[in-house]
Design an enzyme around this catalytic site. Structure first.
Site, mmCIF file in Angstrom:
data_model
loop_
_atom_site.group_PDB
_atom_site.id
_atom_site.type_symbol
_atom_site.label_atom_id
_atom_site.label_comp_id
_atom_site.label_asym_id
_atom_site.label_seq_id
_atom_site.Cartn_x
_atom_site.Cartn_y
_atom_site.Cartn_z
ATOM 1 N N GLY A 19 0.814 -1.213 0.000
ATOM 2 C CA GLY A 19 0.000 0.000 0.000
ATOM 3 C C GLY A 19 0.847 1.263 0.000
ATOM 4 N N THR A 57 0.041 3.924 -2.904
ATOM 5 C CA THR A 57 -0.811 4.914 -3.565
ATOM 6 C C THR A 57 -2.011 5.288 -2.693
ATOM 7 N N HIS A 61 -2.807 10.861 -4.024
ATOM 8 C CA HIS A 61 -1.340 10.835 -4.185
ATOM 9 C C HIS A 61 -0.931 9.559 -4.912
ATOM 10 N N LEU A 94 9.765 -0.472 -5.656
ATOM 11 C CA LEU A 94 9.221 -0.297 -7.011
ATOM 12 C C LEU A 94 10.259 -0.663 -8.061
ATOM 13 N N ARG A 123 -6.208 -17.308 -42.031
ATOM 14 C CA ARG A 123 -7.351 -16.518 -42.476
ATOM 15 C C ARG A 123 -7.185 -16.084 -43.930
ATOM 16 N N GLY A 128 -9.086 -8.746 -37.080
ATOM 17 C CA GLY A 128 -10.363 -8.224 -37.556
ATOM 18 C C GLY A 128 -11.410 -8.275 -36.463
ATOM 19 N N GLU A 156 2.974 1.333 -11.275
ATOM 20 C CA GLU A 156 4.443 1.282 -11.080
ATOM 21 C C GLU A 156 5.143 2.455 -11.744
ATOM 22 N N THR A 195 3.712 5.922 -14.131
ATOM 23 C CA THR A 195 3.100 6.007 -15.460
ATOM 24 C C THR A 195 4.205 6.139 -16.519
HETATM 25 P P1 TGC Z 1 12.848 11.798 -5.134
HETATM 26 O O1 TGC Z 1 13.334 12.999 -4.405
HETATM 27 O O2 TGC Z 1 13.189 11.642 -6.562
HETATM 28 O O3 TGC Z 1 13.315 10.482 -4.378
HETATM 29 C C1 TGC Z 1 13.271 10.354 -2.964
HETATM 30 C C2 TGC Z 1 14.427 9.423 -2.580
HETATM 31 O O4 TGC Z 1 14.206 8.140 -3.151
HETATM 32 C C3 TGC Z 1 15.267 7.793 -4.053
HETATM 33 N N1 TGC Z 1 14.644 7.107 -5.205
HETATM 34 C C4 TGC Z 1 14.740 5.789 -5.398
HETATM 35 N N2 TGC Z 1 15.422 4.828 -4.747
HETATM 36 C C5 TGC Z 1 15.331 3.564 -5.203
HETATM 37 N N3 TGC Z 1 14.556 3.222 -6.262
HETATM 38 C C6 TGC Z 1 13.843 4.163 -6.944
HETATM 39 N N4 TGC Z 1 13.084 3.813 -7.978
HETATM 40 C C7 TGC Z 1 13.931 5.518 -6.513
HETATM 41 N N5 TGC Z 1 13.376 6.690 -6.945
HETATM 42 C C8 TGC Z 1 13.824 7.647 -6.133
HETATM 43 C C9 TGC Z 1 15.907 9.113 -4.418
HETATM 44 O O5 TGC Z 1 17.263 8.928 -4.776
HETATM 45 C C10 TGC Z 1 15.778 9.875 -3.113
HETATM 46 O O6 TGC Z 1 16.759 9.384 -2.226
HETATM 47 P P2 TGC Z 1 17.423 10.348 -1.115
HETATM 48 O O7 TGC Z 1 18.519 9.539 -0.511
HETATM 49 O O8 TGC Z 1 17.908 11.565 -1.860
HETATM 50 O O9 TGC Z 1 16.333 10.678 -0.159
HETATM 51 O O10 TGC Z 1 11.274 11.721 -4.897
HETATM 52 P P3 TGC Z 1 10.099 12.576 -5.494
HETATM 53 O O11 TGC Z 1 9.117 12.771 -4.376
HETATM 54 O O12 TGC Z 1 10.610 13.781 -6.229
HETATM 55 O O13 TGC Z 1 9.375 11.580 -6.528
HETATM 56 C C11 TGC Z 1 10.017 11.160 -7.644
HETATM 57 C C12 TGC Z 1 9.156 10.167 -8.473
HETATM 58 C C13 TGC Z 1 8.046 10.893 -9.168
HETATM 59 C C14 TGC Z 1 10.094 9.622 -9.510
HETATM 60 C C15 TGC Z 1 8.628 9.014 -7.654
HETATM 61 O O14 TGC Z 1 7.891 9.425 -6.609
HETATM 62 C C16 TGC Z 1 7.862 8.004 -8.473
HETATM 63 O O15 TGC Z 1 8.481 7.023 -8.919
HETATM 64 N N6 TGC Z 1 6.511 8.133 -8.701
HETATM 65 C C17 TGC Z 1 5.694 7.071 -9.288
HETATM 66 C C18 TGC Z 1 4.919 6.366 -8.185
HETATM 67 C C19 TGC Z 1 4.767 4.904 -8.423
HETATM 68 O O16 TGC Z 1 5.461 4.291 -9.222
HETATM 69 N N7 TGC Z 1 3.890 4.284 -7.688
HETATM 70 C C20 TGC Z 1 3.715 2.870 -7.766
HETATM 71 C C21 TGC Z 1 2.850 2.350 -6.646
HETATM 72 S S1 TGC Z 1 2.939 0.596 -6.443
HETATM 73 C C22 TGC Z 1 2.180 -0.030 -7.783
HETATM 74 O O17 TGC Z 1 1.805 0.608 -8.698
HETATM 75 C C23 TGC Z 1 2.037 -1.510 -7.761
HETATM 76 S S2 TGC Z 1 1.269 -2.183 -9.134
HETATM 77 C C24 TGC Z 1 1.455 -3.776 -8.651
HETATM 78 C C25 TGC Z 1 1.124 -4.781 -9.654
HETATM 79 O O18 TGC Z 1 -0.064 -5.197 -9.678
HETATM 80 O O19 TGC Z 1 2.057 -5.273 -10.380
HETATM 81 P P1 FAD Z 2 -1.968 10.503 -11.360
HETATM 82 O O1 FAD Z 2 -0.705 10.560 -10.597
HETATM 83 O O2 FAD Z 2 -3.100 11.377 -10.920
HETATM 84 O O3 FAD Z 2 -1.640 10.810 -12.884
HETATM 85 C C1 FAD Z 2 -2.648 11.142 -13.844
HETATM 86 C C2 FAD Z 2 -1.965 11.605 -15.127
HETATM 87 O O4 FAD Z 2 -1.144 12.762 -14.849
HETATM 88 C C3 FAD Z 2 -1.020 10.534 -15.705
HETATM 89 O O5 FAD Z 2 -1.085 10.574 -17.112
HETATM 90 C C4 FAD Z 2 0.342 11.012 -15.240
HETATM 91 O O6 FAD Z 2 1.406 10.554 -16.086
HETATM 92 C C5 FAD Z 2 0.174 12.519 -15.280
HETATM 93 N N1 FAD Z 2 1.126 13.206 -14.404
HETATM 94 C C6 FAD Z 2 1.189 13.192 -13.047
HETATM 95 N N2 FAD Z 2 2.223 13.910 -12.593
HETATM 96 C C7 FAD Z 2 2.852 14.391 -13.695
HETATM 97 C C8 FAD Z 2 4.026 15.187 -13.914
HETATM 98 N N3 FAD Z 2 4.782 15.630 -12.894
HETATM 99 N N4 FAD Z 2 4.365 15.491 -15.194
HETATM 100 C C9 FAD Z 2 3.635 15.011 -16.246
HETATM 101 N N5 FAD Z 2 2.513 14.256 -16.107
HETATM 102 C C10 FAD Z 2 2.154 13.929 -14.847
HETATM 103 N N6 FAD Z 2 -0.522 1.282 -6.100
HETATM 104 C C11 FAD Z 2 -0.009 0.705 -4.981
HETATM 105 O O7 FAD Z 2 0.513 1.388 -4.099
HETATM 106 N N7 FAD Z 2 -0.053 -0.652 -4.807
HETATM 107 C C12 FAD Z 2 -0.625 -1.477 -5.731
HETATM 108 O O8 FAD Z 2 -0.634 -2.691 -5.552
HETATM 109 C C13 FAD Z 2 -1.185 -0.898 -6.913
HETATM 110 N N8 FAD Z 2 -1.833 -1.688 -7.812
HETATM 111 C C14 FAD Z 2 -2.490 -1.099 -8.872
HETATM 112 C C15 FAD Z 2 -3.293 -1.882 -9.699
HETATM 113 C C16 FAD Z 2 -4.008 -1.302 -10.735
HETATM 114 C C17 FAD Z 2 -4.900 -2.138 -11.593
HETATM 115 C C18 FAD Z 2 -3.869 0.082 -11.002
HETATM 116 C C19 FAD Z 2 -4.585 0.724 -12.159
HETATM 117 C C20 FAD Z 2 -3.094 0.875 -10.177
HETATM 118 C C21 FAD Z 2 -2.413 0.304 -9.081
HETATM 119 N N9 FAD Z 2 -1.671 1.079 -8.181
HETATM 120 C C22 FAD Z 2 -1.113 0.517 -7.053
HETATM 121 C C23 FAD Z 2 -1.661 2.539 -8.320
HETATM 122 C C24 FAD Z 2 -0.700 3.064 -9.392
HETATM 123 O O9 FAD Z 2 0.625 2.977 -8.975
HETATM 124 C C25 FAD Z 2 -1.096 4.519 -9.680
HETATM 125 O O10 FAD Z 2 -2.310 4.476 -10.383
HETATM 126 C C26 FAD Z 2 -0.041 5.261 -10.484
HETATM 127 O O11 FAD Z 2 1.128 5.480 -9.710
HETATM 128 C C27 FAD Z 2 -0.553 6.605 -11.022
HETATM 129 O O12 FAD Z 2 -1.211 7.344 -10.022
HETATM 130 P P2 FAD Z 2 -2.682 7.957 -10.298
HETATM 131 O O13 FAD Z 2 -3.539 6.870 -10.813
HETATM 132 O O14 FAD Z 2 -3.094 8.655 -9.061
HETATM 133 O O15 FAD Z 2 -2.485 8.994 -11.488
#
Ligand code: TGC
Ligand code: FAD
Length: 388
Positions: free
Chosen positions: A134, A136, A140, A243, A272, A343, A367, A369
């Site tokens: 958890g 997201t 946020h 991540l 086909r 098709g 994970e 976008t």
């Molecule tokens: P930022 O200042 O860039 O980073 C904070 C600190 O974290 C470090 N860092 C990382 N370390 C390891 N791995 C990574 N991928 C890292 N990315 C950043 C960074 O070096 C820094 O370290 P320190 O020592 O300086 O404190 O943080 P920010 O707040 O500016 O955010 C940057 C951003 C946008 C890239 C990040 O927040 C991000 O990746 N956003 C996307 C969120 C996301 O991917 N959510 C996924 C939720 S889980 C999910 O979707 C599961 S789906 C599961 C499934 O069904 O498969």
């Molecule tokens: P938003 O962040 O609101 O983004 C909306 C749009 O704005 C996107 O097109 C994005 O690219 C764009 N955008 C946002 N910020 C910027 C920027 N700075 N510059 C340019 N464009 C930007 N999360 C978990 O924690 N655990 C899970 O297990 C998990 N499982 C998931 C399973 C499914 C099926 C789905 C759909 C999502 C899951 N997620 C999970 C959440 C997922 O990680 C988020 O949906 C994702 O990180 C995007 O967040 P959001 O949906 O709030 O979109």
């Protein structure tokens, strides 16, 4: 259609060890024999095949590269190949394994105490317990640093309040790895089903990842002992590091979905007939098939190099971002092209490309976008962050 042949135009098989090929082929057979016969029904019904979880555990497919009690500690390349084969079946199957392995077992193995590792890792690896992750929240997503879920000190424990949305396996999980703001910064907690104040809700109506549970986690004054905290996880870096593991698996996994789309479209185009000829003889259809096999081949090369680098200890964030971004978009394009070649038949669930296409829309978003990964790579090459 049965009899998947695999896609290996550039002979990448020659770069794999006997062990890597053997595990890949075993998972391929499991997907063919045990998973694919039921996926159409699960996708229609919006259910995950729970009966297969013990087999996933027995075969070592849950957290295969995690190191710790009850875990196999295999290579990153083997983990990638497993993800590829699972996602050829369905992104929901790979999602289940990604969350369990990369987002639950991995943080426990890296940030947990010995007691936490002993308690959870063998059960999670065997599939006797299920986990979720958890991070997201409703407000946020791309910016998890803004999270509002809070844990406050309460005597010798913690009081947790807030909620998490869009959580894979939320309603199946025995344990949730939950990220919360604390006075000491972002921390991770192991929240167990049944703890007073912890509830989960199902998200209904998805057109994507239908064979995967997605839901909400709600924490209303959940009292946690200090032993529920992952002591090694300090700051936002801790959840973001998880991540990185999961995004790596996605980069490989979606190649499997693309391979299935290509294989399905290729065979359909050979069978086909229109204008008294197989549609595969038409130049425009061949162009689509060639584009697909070219892009799959490029993605296979990316994955293999990424995996070898990971196994050499180089698991750089921008490298993973580049591969996740490229390969998911590539797979989505392949799914659309395959659907087109089929098709009208492509709009029914008799064929897989429409299902992969719908699934990959979620994979494009979760994970990080596609555009967030553009900005991560952009920051790396320019030295200028778009975020702060
Ligand atoms: P930022 O200042 O860039 O980073 C904070 C600190 O974290 C470090 N860092 C990382 N370390 C390891 N791995 C990574 N991928 C890292 N990315 C950043 C960074 O070096 C820094 O370290 P320190 O020592 O300086 O404190 O943080 P920010 O707040 O500016 O955010 C940057 C951003 C946008 C890239 C990040 O927040 C991000 O990746 N956003 C996307 C969120 C996301 O991917 N959510 C996924 C939720 S889980 C999910 O979707 C599961 S789906 C599961 C499934 O069904 O498969
Ligand atoms: P938003 O962040 O609101 O983004 C909306 C749009 O704005 C996107 O097109 C994005 O690219 C764009 N955008 C946002 N910020 C910027 C920027 N700075 N510059 C340019 N464009 C930007 N999360 C978990 O924690 N655990 C899970 O297990 C998990 N499982 C998931 C399973 C499914 C099926 C789905 C759909 C999502 C899951 N997620 C999970 C959440 C997922 O990680 C988020 O949906 C994702 O990180 C995007 O967040 P959001 O949906 O709030 O979109």
């Amino acid at each position: 259609m049965s009899g998947y042949r695999g896609v290996d135009f550039y002979h990448f098989d020659r770069c794999l060890s006997d062990e890597e090929r053997s595990i890949r082929d075993t998972v391929r057979r499991f997907v063919d024999q045990s998973f694919l016969p039921g996926i159409r029904g699960h996708f229609r019904d919006g259910t995950f095949p729970l009966d297969l979880i013990p087999q996933l555990g027995e075969m070592g497919l849950l957290g295969p590269s995690v190191k710790g009690p009850g875990c196999m500690g295999l290579s990153g390349v083997i983990y990638g190949l497993i993800c590829q084969e699972l996602e050829r079946g369905d992104s929901g199957l790979r999602s289940f394994a990604s969350v369990q392995g990369s987002l639950v077992m991995w943080p426990i193995s890296v940030y947990g105490t010995d007691e936490q590792k002993e308690k959870w890792l063998p059960e999670l690896a065997a599939g006797r317990k299920i986990g979720c992750f958890g991070l997201t929240e409703a407000d946020h997503g791309s910016d998890p640093g803004g999270m509002e879920t809070r844990a406050e000190r309460d005597g010798d424990g913690w009081l947790l309040n807030g909620s998490k949305l869009w959580i894979t396996n939320a309603n199946l999980a025995d344990v949730a790895v939950v990220w919360a703001r604390t006075p000491e910064g972002v921390s991770g907690f192991l929240v167990e089903r049944g703890m007073p104040g912890f509830t989960t809700n199902v998200i209904h109506g998805k057109y994507s990842l239908r064979a995967s549970d997605t839901g909400e986690l709600v924490f209303d004054n959940v009292r946690l002992p200090d032993s529920a905290r992952l002591p090694g996880a300090r700051g936002l870096k801790a959840p973001l590091s998880c991540l990185n593991q999961a995004r790596y698996g996605i980069a490989w996994g979606v190649v499997g979905a693309a391979q299935d789309c290509y294989d399905t479209a290729l065979r359909y185009s050979q069978e086909r007939k229109q204008f008294d000829k197989p549609i595969g003889s038409f130049q425009l259809v061949q162009q689509k098939l060639v584009t697909m096999v070219t892009e799959i081949t490029k993605a296979q090369g990316l994955c293999l190099q990424l995996g070898r680098l990971k196994d050499d200890g180089i698991n750089d964030v921008p490298l993973v971002s580049l591969s996740k971004r490229n390969n998911v978009a590539m797979a989505l394009d392949c799914a659309r092209m395959a659907r087109d070649i089929l098709g009208a038949a492509g709009v029914t669930d008799e064929f897989s490309p429409g299902r992969h296409m719908a699934n990959l829309e979620s994979v494009y978003t979760y994970e990080g976008t596609h555009d967030i990964h553009t900005l991560i790579v952009g920051a790396e090459i320019t030295g200028l962050s778009a975020f702060r």
